[in-house]
Design an enzyme around this catalytic site. Structure first.
Site, short mmCIF file in Angstrom:
data_model
loop_
_atom_site.label_atom_id
_atom_site.label_comp_id
_atom_site.label_asym_id
_atom_site.label_seq_id
_atom_site.Cartn_x
_atom_site.Cartn_y
_atom_site.Cartn_z
N ARG A 2 38.82 39.26 58.95
CA ARG A 2 38.53 37.83 59.01
C ARG A 2 38.67 37.32 60.43
O ARG A 2 39.40 37.88 61.25
CB ARG A 2 39.44 37.05 58.06
CG ARG A 2 40.93 37.09 58.37
CD ARG A 2 41.37 35.98 59.33
NE ARG A 2 42.82 35.87 59.40
CZ ARG A 2 43.47 35.49 60.50
NH1 ARG A 2 42.84 35.24 61.63
NH2 ARG A 2 44.79 35.38 60.48
N GLU A 35 43.40 26.47 57.34
CA GLU A 35 44.16 26.28 58.58
C GLU A 35 43.21 26.04 59.75
O GLU A 35 43.42 25.16 60.57
CB GLU A 35 45.05 27.49 58.85
CG GLU A 35 45.95 27.30 60.05
CD GLU A 35 46.93 28.45 60.25
OE1 GLU A 35 47.36 28.66 61.40
OE2 GLU A 35 47.26 29.14 59.27
N ARG A 86 37.30 29.91 58.17
CA ARG A 86 37.84 31.26 58.10
C ARG A 86 36.72 32.12 57.51
O ARG A 86 36.35 31.94 56.35
CB ARG A 86 39.08 31.33 57.21
CG ARG A 86 40.36 30.84 57.89
CD ARG A 86 40.97 31.92 58.77
NE ARG A 86 42.05 31.42 59.62
CZ ARG A 86 43.33 31.52 59.36
NH1 ARG A 86 43.73 32.09 58.24
NH2 ARG A 86 44.23 31.09 60.22
N CYS A 96 46.99 27.40 65.78
CA CYS A 96 48.21 28.18 65.96
C CYS A 96 48.00 29.17 67.11
O CYS A 96 47.02 29.93 67.09
CB CYS A 96 48.56 28.95 64.68
SG CYS A 96 50.07 29.94 64.85
N THR A 120 49.19 31.95 67.76
CA THR A 120 49.19 33.37 67.41
C THR A 120 47.78 33.88 67.13
O THR A 120 47.54 35.08 67.22
CB THR A 120 50.06 33.64 66.17
OG1 THR A 120 49.51 32.97 65.04
CG2 THR A 120 51.49 33.18 66.39
N ARG A 144 41.83 39.19 62.26
CA ARG A 144 42.79 40.05 61.57
C ARG A 144 42.00 41.06 60.76
O ARG A 144 41.28 40.69 59.82
CB ARG A 144 43.73 39.25 60.67
CG ARG A 144 44.83 40.11 60.07
CD ARG A 144 45.93 39.27 59.40
NE ARG A 144 47.00 40.14 58.94
CZ ARG A 144 47.03 40.76 57.76
NH1 ARG A 144 46.05 40.56 56.88
NH2 ARG A 144 48.02 41.55 57.43
N ARG A 186 52.76 45.12 56.69
CA ARG A 186 53.18 44.03 55.80
C ARG A 186 53.19 44.53 54.37
O ARG A 186 52.59 45.56 54.06
CB ARG A 186 52.22 42.83 55.90
CG ARG A 186 52.20 42.14 57.26
CD ARG A 186 51.28 40.96 57.26
NE ARG A 186 51.27 40.25 58.51
CZ ARG A 186 50.57 39.15 58.75
NH1 ARG A 186 49.82 38.64 57.79
NH2 ARG A 186 50.61 38.54 59.91
N GLU A 222 52.40 38.66 54.78
CA GLU A 222 53.62 38.46 55.56
C GLU A 222 54.80 38.09 54.67
O GLU A 222 54.67 37.30 53.74
CB GLU A 222 53.37 37.35 56.59
CG GLU A 222 54.36 37.36 57.73
CD GLU A 222 53.93 36.45 58.88
OE1 GLU A 222 54.56 36.55 59.94
OE2 GLU A 222 52.99 35.66 58.70
#
Length: 349
Positions: free
Chosen positions: A116, A215, A219, A261, A263, A270, A299, A304
């Protein structure tokens, strides 16, 4: 939200990167600064202030936030990504550059593959700062474009608002339905006016999915059963390129694709597999050594902070900024090959 005028006491003792780099001096320097979209330091740090157990604790409301609040974000980005403020990001979505023949053609280890990316529309505020009208406009415009997709990308859009019970059940069963964000996203301002302006598109084969205004504004997800990683990547790239013809996404040469974010900056990618590694799971020290060597994260099966079930793990790329999309997927692929090799060796002992 009131403007903070005093250094927040909740950060004292916090182990977040926000607490590490928001010194009292930096707080004084930034506390009255504001972006052209009206985003303030109070909003940047609210998630970390309200949740001292955050890992990062800071979110942005627009691309400009990374410049206006640079004395906070530059060291956070450098520590998390190993990426200095003078470094340049690079992008490469050419699937011909990816060397990834199926590492598990018999299907003994890899259950599924998922890649993604996050994307946000240029010159529109990000989730923590977007207003209701802007969010609704993103939903309308993106869903209309997605509904025009054809062939293996063709499918249907499902708005979250007033979703039928039948569609809700179906999307939950497929693990497609996203919920309002957790307390970290809530306090970042990402759950405002939920569920308006949000929705899910998936193709008829259920191998391509877009979340609108979760978010990130988009996505974009490609997935399928088994370990044909390159096929998943090719489908994702086709979708990204098609959407890029209609929308200009927020991107700059330093930080790559802009996300709320820090990160997710850079590729905002990802790439992951669900993989069965019961023997390595019993040798976690060795498991982590291999993972670190190939820049992948381990993970649990539900992502997570979750645990493994039945020896199944989620393995994904760790690097996102300063490496290209092809390199992200290659990291994950090379790591998976090494993990399967070691799992086979351990099964013979």
């Amino acid at each position: 939200m009131k403007y903070l005028q005093e250094y927040p006491k909740s950060l004292e003792g916090s182990k977040s990167l926000l607490a590490k780099y928001l010194s009292k001096e930096v707080f004084e320097e930034l506390k009255d600064k504001v972006t052209s979209n009206g985003f303030t330091l109070t909003q940047v740090i609210n998630s970390g202030v309200q949740n001292p157990d955050s890992g990062i604790g800071a979110y942005v409301g627009d691309e400009e936030s990374y410049e206006v609040f640079a004395s906070l974000f530059d060291p956070i980005i450098e520590e998390y990504h190993g990426f200095k403020k003078e470094d340049k990001h690079k992008s490469n979505l050419n699937s011909n550059d990816l060397n990834a023949p199926n590492p598990d053609p018999t299907g003994e280890y890899i259950l599924s593959t998922r890649i993604r990316v996050g994307r946000n529309v240029k010159n529109i505020p990000l989730g923590p700062a977007i207003n209701d009208e802007q969010r609704d406009a993103i939903e309308k415009e993106v869903s209309e474009v997605l509904s025009s997709f054809e062939n293996n990308l063709g499918g249907k859009y499902y708005p979250l608002n007033n979703m039928s019970e039948e569609n809700t059940k179906s999307l939950i069963q497929d693990h497609f339905l996203f919920k309002a964000g957790d307390r970290f996203l809530e306090t970042a301002g990402l759950n405002r006016n939920w569920p308006n302006g949000r929705g899910i598109f998936h193709n008829n084969e259920k191998t391509f999915l877009v979340w609108i205004n979760e978010e990130d504004e988009l996505r974009i997800i490609s997935m399928q059963q088994g370990g044909n990683i390159k096929e998943v990547f090719v489908r994702l790239v086709t979708a990204i390129n098609t959407l890029s013809q209609k929308f200009e996404f927020a991107y700059n040469d330093h930080l790559g694709y802009i996300t709320s974010c820090p990160t997710n900056l850079g590729t905002a990618m990802r790439a992951s597999v669900h993989i069965k590694l019961p023997n390595l799971g019993d040798k976690m020290d060795e498991f982590k050594i291999i993972a670190d060597k190939y820049h992948v994260q381990i993970r649990g099966v539900h992502g997570e902070h979750s645990q493994s079930e039945g020896g199944i793990y989620d393995i994904s790329n760790k690097r996102r900024l300063g490496v290209s999309e092809v390199e992200c997927v290659q990291d994950m692929y090379d790591g998976v090959v090494a993990l399967i090799k070691r799992e086979k060796e351990l099964s013979k002992i």
